[in-house]
Design a protein around this motif. Structure first.
Motif, PDB file in Angstrom:
ATOM      1  N   GLY A   1      11.338 -13.543  37.329  1.00 22.85           N
ATOM      2  CA  GLY A   1      11.044 -12.984  38.635  1.00 22.85           C
ATOM      3  C   GLY A   1      11.973 -13.499  39.714  1.00 22.85           C
ATOM      4  O   GLY A   1      12.498 -14.615  39.639  1.00 22.85           O
ATOM      5  N   ALA A   2      12.180 -12.680  40.717  1.00 25.26           N
ATOM      6  CA  ALA A   2      12.974 -13.049  41.890  1.00 25.26           C
ATOM      7  C   ALA A   2      12.045 -13.251  43.085  1.00 25.26           C
ATOM      8  O   ALA A   2      10.865 -12.893  43.045  1.00 25.26           O
ATOM      9  N   TYR A   3      12.604 -13.842  44.130  1.00 28.02           N
ATOM     10  CA  TYR A   3      11.847 -14.132  45.354  1.00 28.02           C
ATOM     11  C   TYR A   3      12.681 -13.643  46.533  1.00 28.02           C
ATOM     12  O   TYR A   3      13.860 -14.002  46.646  1.00 28.02           O
ATOM     13  N   ILE A   4      12.090 -12.839  47.393  1.00 30.04           N
ATOM     14  CA  ILE A   4      12.816 -12.354  48.576  1.00 30.04           C
ATOM     15  C   ILE A   4      12.556 -13.317  49.729  1.00 30.04           C
ATOM     16  O   ILE A   4      11.414 -13.511  50.154  1.00 30.04           O
ATOM     17  N   ASP A   5      13.624 -13.946  50.198  1.00 34.21           N
ATOM     18  CA  ASP A   5      13.544 -14.891  51.307  1.00 34.21           C
ATOM     19  C   ASP A   5      13.973 -14.164  52.577  1.00 34.21           C
ATOM     20  O   ASP A   5      15.156 -14.017  52.870  1.00 34.21           O
ATOM     21  N   TRP A   6      12.990 -13.694  53.329  1.00 32.60           N
ATOM     22  CA  TRP A   6      13.278 -12.891  54.518  1.00 32.60           C
ATOM     23  C   TRP A   6      13.951 -13.728  55.598  1.00 32.60           C
ATOM     24  O   TRP A   6      14.790 -13.217  56.348  1.00 32.60           O
ATOM     25  N   ASP A   7      13.619 -15.012  55.707  1.00 34.66           N
ATOM     26  CA  ASP A   7      14.228 -15.865  56.727  1.00 34.66           C
ATOM     27  C   ASP A   7      15.714 -16.079  56.464  1.00 34.66           C
ATOM     28  O   ASP A   7      16.516 -16.164  57.409  1.00 34.66           O
ATOM     29  N   PHE A   8      16.094 -16.173  55.194  1.00 33.04           N
ATOM     30  CA  PHE A   8      17.491 -16.413  54.843  1.00 33.04           C
ATOM     31  C   PHE A   8      18.248 -15.125  54.540  1.00 33.04           C
ATOM     32  O   PHE A   8      19.449 -15.159  54.268  1.00 33.04           O
ATOM     33  N   ASN A   9      17.540 -13.982  54.567  1.00 37.14           N
ATOM     34  CA  ASN A   9      18.171 -12.696  54.281  1.00 37.14           C
ATOM     35  C   ASN A   9      18.790 -12.692  52.880  1.00 37.14           C
ATOM     36  O   ASN A   9      19.936 -12.277  52.686  1.00 37.14           O
ATOM     37  N   THR A  10      18.008 -13.168  51.886  1.00 39.18           N
ATOM     38  CA  THR A  10      18.511 -13.273  50.521  1.00 39.18           C
ATOM     39  C   THR A  10      17.452 -12.868  49.502  1.00 39.18           C
ATOM     40  O   THR A  10      16.255 -12.876  49.789  1.00 39.18           O
ATOM     41  N   ILE A  11      17.923 -12.524  48.330  1.00 42.73           N
ATOM     42  CA  ILE A  11      17.096 -12.391  47.140  1.00 42.73           C
ATOM     43  C   ILE A  11      17.436 -13.583  46.261  1.00 42.73           C
ATOM     44  O   ILE A  11      18.603 -13.790  45.898  1.00 42.73           O
ATOM     45  N   ASP A  12      16.436 -14.382  45.912  1.00 39.14           N
ATOM     46  CA  ASP A  12      16.670 -15.636  45.205  1.00 39.14           C
ATOM     47  C   ASP A  12      16.262 -15.542  43.741  1.00 39.14           C
ATOM     48  O   ASP A  12      15.273 -14.888  43.402  1.00 39.14           O
ATOM     49  N   VAL A  13      17.032 -16.213  42.912  1.00 39.42           N
ATOM     50  CA  VAL A  13      16.664 -16.415  41.514  1.00 39.42           C
ATOM     51  C   VAL A  13      16.701 -17.916  41.247  1.00 39.42           C
ATOM     52  O   VAL A  13      17.423 -18.652  41.924  1.00 39.42           O
ATOM     53  N   CYS A  14      15.906 -18.348  40.280  1.00 40.75           N
ATOM     54  CA  CYS A  14      15.903 -19.766  39.923  1.00 40.75           C
ATOM     55  C   CYS A  14      16.754 -19.958  38.680  1.00 40.75           C
ATOM     56  O   CYS A  14      16.513 -19.342  37.638  1.00 40.75           O
ATOM     57  N   LEU A  15      17.779 -20.798  38.786  1.00 45.11           N
ATOM     58  CA  LEU A  15      18.698 -21.077  37.688  1.00 45.11           C
ATOM     59  C   LEU A  15      18.380 -22.436  37.079  1.00 45.11           C
ATOM     60  O   LEU A  15      18.101 -23.397  37.804  1.00 45.11           O
TER      61      LEU A  15
END
Length: 268
Positions: free
Chosen positions: A225-239
């Motif tokens: 799953g991914a996480y949308i970080d609205w404050d950072f304007n990013t879509i995050d993945v955990c590596l």
């Protein structure tokens, strides 16, 4: 930890001024360049910072001959890192805001959270990330770290724009179950957007930022799953990376990474 590379040096921040310089570089990259949100107080001081900073070690890439006065103390690249032994004794992992990290917090040997990695735009495409990773390798060895992990970012918040990349990572690089952390339930965003037979590998790789590709080439996996970080304007993945696998691939990867077309970009 200290790496002397002539004009450049990699070392840990050892005073408040060092940390402030790292935060100002992060502000330039994450806020001014990538569009992250900053509080009025942080904007006034041009510092990207949070409550976790005092618990992290801050790895600095310093240009001893830096001509840019805005790059305070010559800091041209940064990484912040926190060991599981420190996280358990204090504030916990930063990434726990986005991913369920119990597997990594309670792992039987030392794990290391990586974050806020960035290199100034004038130093990308050269040896900057290579030197930072060399310093990271020394840090990993000194602290006998078994697992590296961290949240890394795609710019923007539209998953459909990077459906090929997210689907490729899910189908080809999903972590084994014993390391498969999941995005927090209330913010879980599926990476399994396209069926495997509809994934175009070349297009997927084009969409994946250079730093995420670097982790994957070194044997990294992604959480579920991914996480949308609205404050950072990013879509995050955990590596997630096993350091033994990283060591095996390190030499080959960096021989390729130093070619003229390589780039180093910011990531969370």
């Amino acid at each position: 930890m200290y790496v002397d590379a002539g004009r450049f040096v990699v070392r840990l921040a050892d005073c408040a001024e060092d940390v402030a310089a790292a935060q100002r570089l992060r502000y330039r990259v994450f806020v001014e360049e990538m569009g992250a949100t900053a509080s009025p107080e942080d904007a006034a001081e041009r510092r990207e910072r949070d409550r976790f900073d005092p618990y992290f070690d801050h790895l600095l890439l310093i240009d001893r001959e830096c001509p840019d006065a805005d790059l305070e103390r010559g800091v041209v690249g940064v990484y912040r890192v926190m060991r599981s032994s420190v996280a358990r004794a204090g504030i916990g992992f930063y990434g726990a805001q986005e991913y369920e990290l119990g597997l990594l917090l309670d792992y039987p040997s030392e794990t290391l959270e990586l974050g806020r990695s960035c290199v100034d735009a004038g130093y990308r495409g050269g040896t900057g990330m290579h030197l930072l990773w060399t310093g990271l390798g020394h840090y990993v060895a000194e602290h006998d770290v078994s697992i590296l992990f961290g949240v890394a970012s795609f710019h923007g918040t539209d998953t459909s724009a990077i459906a090929q990349a997210l689907s490729y990572l899910h189908h080809n690089h999903l972590a084994p179950e014993d390391l498969r952390v999941r995005a927090v339930a209330d913010q879980f965003t599926s990476m399994d957007i396209l069926p495997e037979d509809q994934v175009n590998r070349m297009e997927a790789l084009r969409q994946i930022p250079a730093l995420i590709k670097a982790y994957i080439r070194l044997g990294g996996f992604v959480g579920e799953g991914a996480y949308i970080d609205w404050d950072f304007n990013t879509i995050d993945v955990c590596l997630i990376m096993d350091t033994a696998r990283m060591v095996e691939r390190y030499r080959t990867f960096y021989t390729q990474a130093k070619k003229p077309d390589s780039t180093a970009t910011a990531a969370d």
